[in-house]
Design a protein around this motif. Sequence first.
Motif, PDB file in Angstrom:
ATOM      1  N   THR A  14       0.830  -1.207   0.000  1.00  0.00           N
ATOM      2  CA  THR A  14       0.000   0.000   0.000  1.00  0.00           C
ATOM      3  C   THR A  14       0.869   1.265   0.000  1.00  0.00           C
ATOM      4  OG1 THR A  14      -0.047   0.229   2.410  1.00  0.00           O
ATOM      5  CG2 THR A  14      -1.726  -1.221   1.406  1.00  0.00           C
ATOM      6  N   ASN A  15       0.216   2.397  -0.115  1.00  0.00           N
ATOM      7  CA  ASN A  15       0.937   3.671  -0.011  1.00  0.00           C
ATOM      8  C   ASN A  15       1.552   3.837   1.376  1.00  0.00           C
ATOM      9  OD1 ASN A  15       0.243   4.241  -2.628  1.00  0.00           O
ATOM     10  ND2 ASN A  15      -1.364   5.693  -2.097  1.00  0.00           N
ATOM     11  N   GLY A  16       0.927   3.258   2.394  1.00  0.00           N
ATOM     12  CA  GLY A  16       1.503   3.290   3.741  1.00  0.00           C
ATOM     13  C   GLY A  16       2.816   2.529   3.804  1.00  0.00           C
ATOM     14  N   HIS A  17       2.847   1.359   3.168  1.00  0.00           N
ATOM     15  CA  HIS A  17       4.101   0.602   3.096  1.00  0.00           C
ATOM     16  C   HIS A  17       5.162   1.408   2.355  1.00  0.00           C
ATOM     17  CE1 HIS A  17       1.354  -3.134   3.261  1.00  0.00           C
ATOM     18  NE2 HIS A  17       1.986  -3.083   4.418  1.00  0.00           N
ATOM     19  N   PHE A  18       4.774   1.958   1.209  1.00  0.00           N
ATOM     20  CA  PHE A  18       5.739   2.714   0.407  1.00  0.00           C
ATOM     21  C   PHE A  18       6.287   3.904   1.185  1.00  0.00           C
ATOM     22  CE2 PHE A  18       6.998   5.991  -2.631  1.00  0.00           C
ATOM     23  CZ  PHE A  18       8.010   5.293  -3.282  1.00  0.00           C
ATOM     24  N   ASP A  19       5.448   4.567   1.939  1.00  0.00           N
ATOM     25  CA  ASP A  19       5.878   5.696   2.765  1.00  0.00           C
ATOM     26  C   ASP A  19       7.029   5.270   3.683  1.00  0.00           C
ATOM     27  OD1 ASP A  19       5.873   8.145   4.287  1.00  0.00           O
ATOM     28  OD2 ASP A  19       4.447   7.255   5.688  1.00  0.00           O
ATOM     29  N   LEU A  20       6.870   4.134   4.354  1.00  0.00           N
ATOM     30  CA  LEU A  20       7.925   3.660   5.252  1.00  0.00           C
ATOM     31  C   LEU A  20       9.172   3.236   4.489  1.00  0.00           C
ATOM     32  CD1 LEU A  20       5.952   1.602   7.920  1.00  0.00           C
ATOM     33  CD2 LEU A  20       6.632   3.997   7.977  1.00  0.00           C
ATOM     34  N   ILE A  21       8.986   2.588   3.348  1.00  0.00           N
ATOM     35  CA  ILE A  21      10.123   2.147   2.531  1.00  0.00           C
ATOM     36  C   ILE A  21      10.924   3.353   2.048  1.00  0.00           C
ATOM     37  CG2 ILE A  21      10.792   1.040   0.359  1.00  0.00           C
ATOM     38  CD1 ILE A  21       8.204  -0.742   0.786  1.00  0.00           C
ATOM     39  N   GLU A  22      10.227   4.347   1.545  1.00  0.00           N
ATOM     40  CA  GLU A  22      10.887   5.553   1.027  1.00  0.00           C
ATOM     41  C   GLU A  22      11.661   6.270   2.132  1.00  0.00           C
ATOM     42  OE1 GLU A  22       9.457   8.826  -2.130  1.00  0.00           O
ATOM     43  OE2 GLU A  22       8.192   8.660  -0.351  1.00  0.00           O
ATOM     44  N   ARG A  23      11.089   6.368   3.315  1.00  0.00           N
ATOM     45  CA  ARG A  23      11.772   7.025   4.423  1.00  0.00           C
ATOM     46  C   ARG A  23      12.967   6.204   4.899  1.00  0.00           C
ATOM     47  NH1 ARG A  23       6.991   7.515   7.788  1.00  0.00           N
ATOM     48  NH2 ARG A  23       8.355   8.114   9.480  1.00  0.00           N
ATOM     49  N   ALA A  24      12.794   4.870   4.949  1.00  0.00           N
ATOM     50  CA  ALA A  24      13.914   4.001   5.343  1.00  0.00           C
ATOM     51  C   ALA A  24      15.052   4.105   4.335  1.00  0.00           C
ATOM     52  CB  ALA A  24      13.438   2.556   5.468  1.00  0.00           C
ATOM     53  N   ALA A  25      14.717   4.280   3.061  1.00  0.00           N
ATOM     54  CA  ALA A  25      15.742   4.385   2.016  1.00  0.00           C
ATOM     55  C   ALA A  25      16.609   5.637   2.204  1.00  0.00           C
ATOM     56  CB  ALA A  25      15.088   4.387   0.635  1.00  0.00           C
ATOM     57  N   ARG A  26      16.083   6.635   2.896  1.00  0.00           N
ATOM     58  CA  ARG A  26      16.869   7.838   3.189  1.00  0.00           C
ATOM     59  C   ARG A  26      17.760   7.640   4.418  1.00  0.00           C
ATOM     60  NH1 ARG A  26      11.717  10.660   2.034  1.00  0.00           N
ATOM     61  NH2 ARG A  26      11.481  10.938   4.281  1.00  0.00           N
ATOM     62  N   ILE A  27      17.417   6.664   5.244  1.00  0.00           N
ATOM     63  CA  ILE A  27      18.138   6.429   6.498  1.00  0.00           C
ATOM     64  C   ILE A  27      19.212   5.360   6.352  1.00  0.00           C
ATOM     65  CG2 ILE A  27      17.882   5.643   8.899  1.00  0.00           C
ATOM     66  CD1 ILE A  27      14.963   6.698   8.760  1.00  0.00           C
ATOM     67  N   PHE A  28      18.924   4.313   5.578  1.00  0.00           N
ATOM     68  CA  PHE A  28      19.800   3.149   5.481  1.00  0.00           C
ATOM     69  C   PHE A  28      20.471   3.078   4.123  1.00  0.00           C
ATOM     70  CE2 PHE A  28      16.719   2.139   8.737  1.00  0.00           C
ATOM     71  CZ  PHE A  28      17.527   1.629   9.746  1.00  0.00           C
ATOM     72  N   ASP A  29      21.621   2.394   4.082  1.00  0.00           N
ATOM     73  CA  ASP A  29      22.328   2.185   2.821  1.00  0.00           C
ATOM     74  C   ASP A  29      21.526   1.283   1.892  1.00  0.00           C
ATOM     75  OD1 ASP A  29      24.572   3.639   3.740  1.00  0.00           O
ATOM     76  OD2 ASP A  29      25.347   1.841   4.752  1.00  0.00           O
ATOM     77  N   LYS A  30      20.860   0.288   2.487  1.00  0.00           N
ATOM     78  CA  LYS A  30      20.086  -0.664   1.689  1.00  0.00           C
ATOM     79  C   LYS A  30      18.829  -1.064   2.456  1.00  0.00           C
ATOM     80  CE  LYS A  30      20.351  -5.147  -0.632  1.00  0.00           C
ATOM     81  NZ  LYS A  30      21.150  -6.347  -0.869  1.00  0.00           N
ATOM     82  N   VAL A  31      17.712  -1.127   1.740  1.00  0.00           N
ATOM     83  CA  VAL A  31      16.443  -1.592   2.301  1.00  0.00           C
ATOM     84  C   VAL A  31      16.036  -2.844   1.524  1.00  0.00           C
ATOM     85  CG1 VAL A  31      14.001  -1.060   2.714  1.00  0.00           C
ATOM     86  CG2 VAL A  31      15.733   0.769   2.877  1.00  0.00           C
ATOM     87  N   VAL A  32      15.770  -3.907   2.257  1.00  0.00           N
ATOM     88  CA  VAL A  32      15.287  -5.141   1.648  1.00  0.00           C
ATOM     89  C   VAL A  32      13.821  -5.306   2.051  1.00  0.00           C
ATOM     90  CG1 VAL A  32      15.525  -7.650   1.490  1.00  0.00           C
ATOM     91  CG2 VAL A  32      17.571  -6.202   1.776  1.00  0.00           C
ATOM     92  N   VAL A  33      12.944  -5.233   1.064  1.00  0.00           N
ATOM     93  CA  VAL A  33      11.527  -5.483   1.300  1.00  0.00           C
ATOM     94  C   VAL A  33      11.355  -6.996   1.193  1.00  0.00           C
ATOM     95  CG1 VAL A  33       9.175  -5.080   0.487  1.00  0.00           C
ATOM     96  CG2 VAL A  33      10.882  -3.235   0.358  1.00  0.00           C
ATOM     97  N   ALA A  34      10.993  -7.610   2.312  1.00  0.00           N
ATOM     98  CA  ALA A  34      10.920  -9.068   2.398  1.00  0.00           C
ATOM     99  C   ALA A  34       9.456  -9.497   2.398  1.00  0.00           C
ATOM    100  CB  ALA A  34      11.633  -9.551   3.654  1.00  0.00           C
ATOM    101  N   VAL A  35       9.022 -10.035   1.276  1.00  0.00           N
ATOM    102  CA  VAL A  35       7.634 -10.456   1.109  1.00  0.00           C
ATOM    103  C   VAL A  35       7.498 -11.892   1.610  1.00  0.00           C
ATOM    104  CG1 VAL A  35       5.745 -10.786  -0.527  1.00  0.00           C
ATOM    105  CG2 VAL A  35       7.404  -8.920  -0.886  1.00  0.00           C
TER     106      VAL A  35
END
Length: 165
Positions: A14-35
């Motif tokens: 959802t857009n809520g998930h994307f919001d967190l992913i986008e913000r984490a991408a600014r904080i961390f070197d790498k974000v792994v979305v684990a489905v």
Amino acid sequence: MNIVVYPGTFDPITNGHFDLIERAARIFDKVVVAVAASPGKRPTLDIDARVDLAEDVVAELDNVSVVGFHGLLTELLDQQGARIILRGLRAVSDFEYELQLANMNRAQAPHVESLFLTPAVENSYISATIVREIARLGGDVSRLVHPRVAAALREHFDTETTRDA
């Protein structure tokens, strides 16, 4: 490299998930979305569809990747070289469950930390469960999810919205 894993069923993302992913991408070197396969939850969309949709949604973020997984999250963290789990908290009601998960993950892997982020206000009411139900009933979810996700839900439920997008 500072790597965070954001696990979930993402049924759908959802857009809520994307919001967190986008913000984490600014904080961390790498974000792994684990489905997660999560067969016990009996997801509406199969894991391949959920992975494909998540990849579409995060395509613009260079330091984000998507993986599907079965099994223990702590094992996936080891495979990914990560020590941090990202989880979202929409409301106080989420906290108790998330605290239990964090403590269980810490018991299995003491080197793992859980980090909690809250969504932007405009996304705080969005849940995948509610999005699925609206889509199942033929409602318009276009403001709650990426356009590709909305199309996939319409196709899955064989519905067309009667409202303007």
